[in-house]
Design an enzyme around this catalytic site. Structure first.
Site, PDB file in Angstrom:
ATOM      1  N   SER A 189      19.149  25.201  50.522  1.00 12.09           N
ATOM      2  CA  SER A 189      17.805  25.481  50.018  1.00 12.09           C
ATOM      3  C   SER A 189      17.048  26.535  50.813  1.00 12.09           C
ATOM      4  O   SER A 189      16.118  27.136  50.298  1.00 12.09           O
ATOM      5  CB  SER A 189      16.993  24.193  49.954  1.00 12.09           C
ATOM      6  N   HIS A 217      19.711  22.541  44.058  1.00 14.72           N
ATOM      7  CA  HIS A 217      19.391  23.931  43.716  1.00 14.72           C
ATOM      8  C   HIS A 217      20.454  24.575  42.833  1.00 14.72           C
ATOM      9  O   HIS A 217      20.357  25.751  42.519  1.00 14.72           O
ATOM     10  CB  HIS A 217      19.196  24.764  44.983  1.00 14.72           C
ATOM     11  N   LYS A 248      13.668  20.596  39.821  1.00 16.85           N
ATOM     12  CA  LYS A 248      13.676  22.042  40.060  1.00 16.85           C
ATOM     13  C   LYS A 248      13.898  22.765  38.740  1.00 16.85           C
ATOM     14  O   LYS A 248      12.970  22.862  37.949  1.00 16.85           O
ATOM     15  CB  LYS A 248      14.683  22.342  41.154  1.00 16.85           C
TER      16      LYS A 248
END
Ligand SMILES: *Cc1c(COP(=O)(O)O)cnc(C)c1O
Length: 400
Positions: A189, A217, A248
């Protein structure tokens, strides 16, 4: 009667001293207040700025279909679920989302947690115990580290992305009692680099370790339609535990674990956030289901995300910036000292661009950076303006 607000006893004085030292070092952070939806241009602290500080990769956080799904589910099923999953808080929408994710990821089953953090911490600590071993990349996410600590297993840290070092750690454990878990982030990240999941999976297979990946991610970013690193590396059926987030790219909130039916049934019985913390309100799984519809129907969003990433990173490098090891839309701009990173971030904000300054202890000392994340919905014009602002401010501050 109104009680007067009094200052606390001296017992917490050490907090004030710590905060003062951060203020002096220039690393004290005031929270920026978002006063609009999360979009490429958003209003923070009363100003419209270019937003390079979100994880809203596909622009779904404020997508009308997700918003409508959330409203509709709230009307039909209410604002809250009323209980933890294991008592009476398992709603049809929760199960529908789990089935949908399992099918999407090509696995037997899935469990959704309140967050990616809860998914990691709850899963690692449920699967391993004090007599077991965890082999973990040094830059793995804090939620993995906390899960490792909660499990009380012995933790063996290998150098970042260093497969040979991971192998050394596993070899040293051959014949040693206890289970072994090999764990890596799919995409890291802070640096935006990709974990060597293919090679680590081979290692896990050779040494009889459980393989686990955290695709926070990578969900919605890597693999076909954003299926993550297992799909990206063609490792279907070989990674025992796949974690992803719904917070996300998926644009809402939550974390999930994918794997065998038995893995998921075990977590239903033993993962503490599942057992002891209330499930998502119905709006959350409803909006997530709408997001998966879009990810499956509009792969061009992910293509646009990568086109934007290339445009932005090429522009930065052409202007002399160091973007570290990035291979994904997470693009760090390396500056060195934490105070410089925070000062750079503040100066950028004054010029109309929001990107987060990140320093120790989130990243190593001397590796401070301003982290940027472009999304599929940033236009070319916005990205070009962002590069212009970054370059102008960095020149003024002698960063490039
Ligand atoms: C953000 C993140 C998480 C936590 O996910 P949330 O859904 O925000 O709790 C876990 N792992 C990694 C690598 C992350 O970047």
């Amino acid at each position: 009667m109104l009680y007067p607000k009094t200052s606390m006893s001296d017992a917490l004085q050490y907090l004030t001293e710590q905060l003062d030292s951060w203020r002096k070092a220039g690393t004290f952070q005031r929270l920026r207040e978002l006063e609009s939806p999360c979009e490429p241009i958003a209003k923070f602290d009363g100003r419209e700025v270019i937003n390079l500080a979100s994880n809203n990769y596909l622009g779904l956080a404020n997508h009308p279909k997700l918003v409508e799904a959330a409203i509709e589910a709230t009307r039909r099923y209410g604002a809250g679920s009323g209980a933890v999953r294991s008592i009476s808080g398992t709603m049809s929408l929760h199960l529908e989302l789990e089935r949908r994710i399992a099918a999407f990821k090509n696995v037997e089953a899935c469990v959704v947690f309140q967050s990616g953090f809860a998914a990691n911490a709850g899963t690692v600590s449920a699967l391993l115990g004090a007599e077991d071993h965890i082999i973990s990349d040094e830059l793995n996410h804090a939620s993995i580290i906390d899960g490792c600590r909660l499990s009380r297993a012995k933790i063996h840290v290998f150098r970042h992305r260093d497969v040979a070092h991971a192998e050394e750690k596993l070899e040293a454990l051959d014949g040693v009692a206890g289970r072994k878990l090999l764990i890596t982030d799919g995409v890291f990240s802070m640096d935006g680099d990709i974990g060597p999941l293919d090679k680590l999976t081979e290692l896990a297979e050779r040494h009889g370790a459980i393989m686990m990946v955290d695709d926070a991610h990578s969900s919605g970013v890597l693999g076909r339609n954003g299926r993550g690193t297992v799909d990206h590396f063609h490792l279907h059926g070989r990674v025992d535990v796949q974690v992803g987030t719904l917070s996300k790219a998926v644009g809402v909130l939550g974390g999930y674990v994918c794997g065998s039916r038995d893995l998921i049934d075990f977590l239903y019985h033993r993962a503490r956030p599942f057992l002891f913390s209330t499930s998502h309100p119905p709006a959350v799984p409803a909006a997530c289901l709408a997001a998966f519809d879009i990810m499956e129907q509009e792969p061009e969003r992910i293509e646009q995300l990568w086109t934007n990433t290339r445009l932005f990173q090429e522009g930065l490098r052409a202007n002399g910036f160091s973007t570290g090891r990035s291979e994904t839309p997470i693009t760090p701009i390396m500056v060195g000292e934490a105070a410089t990173a925070h000062a750079f971030s503040r100066a950028l904000f004054e010029e109309g661009l929001f990107a987060t300054g990140i320093g120790f202890p989130t990243v190593a000392e001397g590796k401070a950076r301003v982290r940027t994340i472009v999304t599929a919905t940033h236009s070319r014009e916005i990205l070009e303006r962002a590069i212009e602002i970054l370059t102008r401010v960095a020149k003024r501050m002698n960063i490039v």
